[in-house]
Design a protein around this motif. Structure first.
Motif, PDB file in Angstrom:
ATOM      1  N   UNK A 191      44.388  46.133  33.968  1.00 39.04           N
ATOM      2  CA  UNK A 191      43.678  45.612  35.197  1.00 39.04           C
ATOM      3  C   UNK A 191      43.296  44.128  35.002  1.00 39.04           C
ATOM      4  N   UNK A 192      42.852  43.842  33.865  1.00 35.25           N
ATOM      5  CA  UNK A 192      42.470  42.369  33.621  1.00 35.25           C
ATOM      6  C   UNK A 192      43.508  41.475  33.651  1.00 35.25           C
ATOM      7  N   UNK A 193      44.641  41.888  33.161  1.00 32.53           N
ATOM      8  CA  UNK A 193      45.833  41.009  32.881  1.00 32.53           C
ATOM      9  C   UNK A 193      46.410  40.895  34.495  1.00 32.53           C
ATOM     10  N   UNK A 194      46.464  41.839  35.286  1.00 32.01           N
ATOM     11  CA  UNK A 194      46.942  41.741  36.560  1.00 32.01           C
ATOM     12  C   UNK A 194      46.182  41.259  37.411  1.00 32.01           C
ATOM     13  N   UNK A 195      44.716  41.230  37.261  1.00 32.63           N
ATOM     14  CA  UNK A 195      43.955  40.552  38.153  1.00 32.63           C
ATOM     15  C   UNK A 195      44.113  38.831  37.896  1.00 32.63           C
ATOM     16  N   UNK A 196      44.343  38.568  36.482  1.00 31.39           N
ATOM     17  CA  UNK A 196      44.455  37.332  36.256  1.00 31.39           C
ATOM     18  C   UNK A 196      45.826  36.693  36.786  1.00 31.39           C
ATOM     19  N   UNK A 197      46.759  37.350  36.663  1.00 32.29           N
ATOM     20  CA  UNK A 197      48.092  36.881  37.332  1.00 32.29           C
ATOM     21  C   UNK A 197      47.927  36.819  38.582  1.00 32.29           C
ATOM     22  N   UNK A 198      47.449  38.054  39.592  1.00 29.60           N
ATOM     23  CA  UNK A 198      47.444  37.964  40.925  1.00 29.60           C
ATOM     24  C   UNK A 198      46.513  36.579  41.290  1.00 29.60           C
ATOM     25  N   UNK A 199      45.485  36.595  40.828  1.00 27.70           N
ATOM     26  CA  UNK A 199      44.415  35.553  41.100  1.00 27.70           C
ATOM     27  C   UNK A 199      45.114  34.188  41.214  1.00 27.70           C
ATOM     28  N   UNK A 200      46.058  33.911  40.145  1.00 28.15           N
ATOM     29  CA  UNK A 200      46.553  32.589  39.770  1.00 28.15           C
ATOM     30  C   UNK A 200      47.765  32.288  40.863  1.00 28.15           C
ATOM     31  N   UNK A 201      48.329  33.292  41.269  1.00 23.43           N
ATOM     32  CA  UNK A 201      49.405  33.215  42.214  1.00 23.43           C
ATOM     33  C   UNK A 201      48.777  32.909  43.661  1.00 23.43           C
ATOM     34  N   UNK A 223      39.218  20.655  36.744  1.00 31.72           N
ATOM     35  CA  UNK A 223      40.256  21.647  36.710  1.00 31.72           C
ATOM     36  C   UNK A 223      40.039  22.572  37.581  1.00 31.72           C
ATOM     37  N   UNK A 224      39.454  22.407  38.689  1.00 31.46           N
ATOM     38  CA  UNK A 224      39.427  22.879  40.138  1.00 31.46           C
ATOM     39  C   UNK A 224      38.264  24.092  40.112  1.00 31.46           C
ATOM     40  N   UNK A 225      38.725  25.056  40.847  1.00 35.91           N
ATOM     41  CA  UNK A 225      37.742  26.230  41.245  1.00 35.91           C
ATOM     42  C   UNK A 225      38.005  27.386  40.498  1.00 35.91           C
ATOM     43  N   UNK A 226      37.031  28.327  40.394  1.00 35.05           N
ATOM     44  CA  UNK A 226      37.513  29.600  39.834  1.00 35.05           C
ATOM     45  C   UNK A 226      38.526  30.312  40.487  1.00 35.05           C
ATOM     46  N   UNK A 227      39.337  30.981  40.179  1.00 32.83           N
ATOM     47  CA  UNK A 227      40.442  31.821  40.843  1.00 32.83           C
ATOM     48  C   UNK A 227      39.921  32.855  41.348  1.00 32.83           C
ATOM     49  N   UNK A 228      40.634  33.640  42.172  1.00 30.31           N
ATOM     50  CA  UNK A 228      40.114  34.973  42.503  1.00 30.31           C
ATOM     51  C   UNK A 228      39.786  36.189  41.386  1.00 30.31           C
ATOM     52  N   UNK A 229      38.938  36.863  41.463  1.00 35.42           N
ATOM     53  CA  UNK A 229      38.878  37.628  40.361  1.00 35.42           C
ATOM     54  C   UNK A 229      38.001  37.244  39.099  1.00 35.42           C
ATOM     55  N   UNK A 230      37.424  35.914  39.269  1.00 30.92           N
ATOM     56  CA  UNK A 230      36.743  35.194  38.267  1.00 30.92           C
ATOM     57  C   UNK A 230      35.397  34.713  38.991  1.00 30.92           C
ATOM     58  N   UNK A 231      34.405  34.658  38.364  1.00 27.40           N
ATOM     59  CA  UNK A 231      33.204  34.092  38.693  1.00 27.40           C
ATOM     60  C   UNK A 231      32.727  33.061  37.792  1.00 27.40           C
ATOM     61  N   UNK A 232      32.005  31.851  38.058  1.00 24.20           N
ATOM     62  CA  UNK A 232      31.544  30.942  37.329  1.00 24.20           C
ATOM     63  C   UNK A 232      30.562  30.407  37.643  1.00 24.20           C
ATOM     64  N   UNK A 233      29.612  29.833  36.772  1.00 25.91           N
ATOM     65  CA  UNK A 233      28.356  29.299  36.944  1.00 25.91           C
ATOM     66  C   UNK A 233      27.792  28.282  35.936  1.00 25.91           C
ATOM     67  N   UNK A 254      25.891  24.665  30.224  1.00 28.83           N
ATOM     68  CA  UNK A 254      26.786  25.611  29.635  1.00 28.83           C
ATOM     69  C   UNK A 254      27.626  26.524  30.794  1.00 28.83           C
ATOM     70  N   UNK A 255      28.993  26.524  30.762  1.00 29.65           N
ATOM     71  CA  UNK A 255      29.804  27.383  31.562  1.00 29.65           C
ATOM     72  C   UNK A 255      29.700  28.875  31.241  1.00 29.65           C
ATOM     73  N   UNK A 256      29.448  29.567  32.288  1.00 30.90           N
ATOM     74  CA  UNK A 256      29.293  31.137  32.294  1.00 30.90           C
ATOM     75  C   UNK A 256      29.945  31.858  32.964  1.00 30.90           C
ATOM     76  N   UNK A 257      30.612  32.667  32.621  1.00 35.80           N
ATOM     77  CA  UNK A 257      31.775  33.303  33.571  1.00 35.80           C
ATOM     78  C   UNK A 257      31.782  34.882  33.519  1.00 35.80           C
ATOM     79  N   UNK A 258      32.258  35.554  34.420  1.00 33.08           N
ATOM     80  CA  UNK A 258      32.342  37.110  34.441  1.00 33.08           C
ATOM     81  C   UNK A 258      33.356  37.375  35.611  1.00 33.08           C
ATOM     82  N   UNK A 259      33.836  38.579  35.541  1.00 32.66           N
ATOM     83  CA  UNK A 259      34.684  38.879  36.548  1.00 32.66           C
ATOM     84  C   UNK A 259      35.439  40.117  36.359  1.00 32.66           C
ATOM     85  N   UNK A 260      36.599  40.547  36.861  1.00 26.49           N
ATOM     86  CA  UNK A 260      37.495  41.514  36.535  1.00 26.49           C
ATOM     87  C   UNK A 260      38.380  41.037  35.517  1.00 26.49           C
ATOM     88  N   UNK A 261      38.630  39.700  35.101  1.00 21.92           N
ATOM     89  CA  UNK A 261      39.394  39.452  33.949  1.00 21.92           C
ATOM     90  C   UNK A 261      38.634  39.229  32.890  1.00 21.92           C
TER      91      UNK A 261
END
Ligand code: 4YB
Length: 442
Positions: A147-157, A281-291, A297-304
């Motif tokens: 699921x994490x790998x596929x969320x990573x791919x779909x969000x990038x697309x 480096x732009x904005x967070x892709x879908x399925x990722x959150x960043x603050x 410090x960059x903090x991340x979470x999400x389906x990936x």
């Protein structure tokens, strides 16, 4: 919308478009049907109780077959860099709690009647382990499910189009998250994957017939020095500071560049943007959150995000909620700028020095290919910056250039050439190896 596969993606594509090309190898095209059949004729792989197996990983068809056969048979994989010393391999396996290691060159198609096992495709179940490339200690095994790998791919697309008739070159190692992510983009889209020698000058010819490629900045630099094939439309960059001049040059030559920021724990790309002449480096892709934390410090979470490290056969959660990346960032409007690693920062005469910000200013100097700023012990200032470079660089001109552009605590006190043996490692030069060399040899 992403496809919800109800079976292993290669089995799905084998049904949906059996005759279409799944893979281009050097001089050969492999259809989805043939791929499915080659995977099915792999023998039963050893299946320890933990279900984790380490695999010696090269970027070749045989390794890919063993990986996909393992997944389909219910075996979870840790891909290992074959360049690791036996001692390091042992430490890594002991640390994760994995007993078995397979060399794909010793796995042959089974001649016995089809006995192939296919477990259900459970996208929530841990499937892959990728080693961190942290600078200290034994590399840790980061878990991911499909699921994490596929969320990573779909969000990038959603940002970087990758169509069914496109072809992505396997240009980074399968054992690194950047290589593994290419596999999941290919599987998610049912497009084509090319596997070819990409080392050194071979990269240019490997790009024949390829539309998409993932590159670390040094690979792009090498590519721009020669002729490159015309089908190439899309380059995903990441893994290290992306020199703006390099991106501008590639874009001017008609290569579409996407600048990304990613990491193992987040199953590759986190933020990205189409190159726009501006260093970010732009904005967070879908399925990722960043603050950004209050310290930047960059903090991340999400389906990936990984659900944990595998230590001693047990899952050790990364964090509860936000994962702290140890990278320092800043917002430039809605785009993220990476300022550097918090653990690379040092103090020179009471002033904070962030090596990456010096690298960014000086990397445009004539003749420089790669530049690293490291601290060196100094009796007067505590630590002072020194430059380690590759390329054809006039040392005194370089230092004068630095003086004209930077405040004195940021000016390198010396510039050394990086010895060749430190350059041919994995996909990134190890900061620790450079620091060791500086401490012991200089
Ligand atoms: C950066 C950085 C940046 C990472 N500026 N520091 O598919 C992709 O996204 C991809 C495409 C091409 C090349 C690489 C990739 C990656 O996945 C890279 C992922 C990666 O490098 N993971 S890592 O775990 O080995 O290292 C992560 C660290 O690398 C980050 O924490 C940063 O410190 C650094 N990094 N992108 C500056 N654009």
């Amino acid at each position: 919308a992403p496809i919800n596969f109800d079976t292993w993606p290669w089995l799905y594509w084998g049904e949906v478009k059996p005759q279409h090309t799944a893979l281009f190898l050097e001089g050969e095209a492999i259809s989805w049907q043939r791929l499915v059949s080659d995977i099915g004729s792999m023998p039963l792989l050893p299946k320890p109780k933990s279900r984790y197996v380490a695999i010696h990983s090269q970027n070749d068809y045989q390794t890919l077959l063993v990986i996909l056969a393992a997944w389909q048979q219910g075996v979870k994989t840790l891909l290992i860099n074959t360049a690791f010393s036996p001692a390091l391999q042992k430490d890594v396996l002991d640390n994760a709690g994995i007993e078995m290691i397979i060399d794909p060159r010793t796995v042959f198609p089974s001649t016995e009647s089809q006995q192939s096992v296919v477990v259900p495709f459970d996208t929530q179940d841990i499937l892959t382990l990728v080693l961190t490339s942290g600078s200290t200690g034994i590399p840790k095994a980061v878990t991911h499910n499909a699921n994490a790998h596929m969320a990573s791919a779909s969000g990038l697309f959603s940002l970087m189009p990758f169509g069914e008739s496109d072809c992505w070159l396997l240009s980074l190692p399968l054992f690194h998250v950047s290589g593994l992510a290419i596999i999941w983009r290919w599987l998610q889209r049912g497009a084509a994957l090319k596997i070819a020698d990409t080392k050194g000058d071979a990269l240019c010819s490997a790009l024949e017939g390829v539309t998409h490629v993932s590159l670390v900045p040094t690979q792009l630099q090498r590519l721009l020095q020669g002729e490159f094939p015309s089908l190439l439309t899309s380059v995903l960059l990441g893994g290290a500071v992306i020199p703006q001049a390099l991106v501008d040059e590639a874009e001017a030559k008609g290569i579409g560049c996407w600048c990304g920021y990613g990491m193992t724990e987040m199953a590759s790309t986190i933020t990205a943007k189409r190159a726009d002449g501006c260093f970010s480096v732009g904005r967070p892709l879908p399925y990722r959150e960043l603050m950004l934390s209050s310290l930047g410090e960059i903090m991340v979470k999400g389906a990936t995000l990984s659900s944990g490290y595998l230590i001693d056969g047990k899952l050790e959660p990364l964090s509860d909620g936000w994962f702290a990346t140890k990278d320092k960032g800043e917002w430039l409007e809605d785009d993220l700028q990476i300022l550097g690693r918090l653990d690379n920062m040092f103090i020179c005469g009471g002033e904070n020095v962030q090596p990456e910000s010096i690298e960014r200013v000086l990397s445009g100097f004539e003749g420089i290919e790669q530049l690293f700023i490291l601290p060196m012990a100094d009796p007067k200032w505590g630590q002072v910056p020194v430059a380690l470079v590759t390329g054809n660089v006039n040392q005194s001109d370089f230092l004068a250039y630095a003086k004209s552009l930077l405040p004195s605590h940021q000016v390198p006190k010396a510039a050394y050439s990086i010895p060749k043996h430190l350059l041919d490692g994995g996909i990134k030069i190890s900061h620790r190896a450079l620091a060791d060399w500086l401490a012991n040899e200089k």
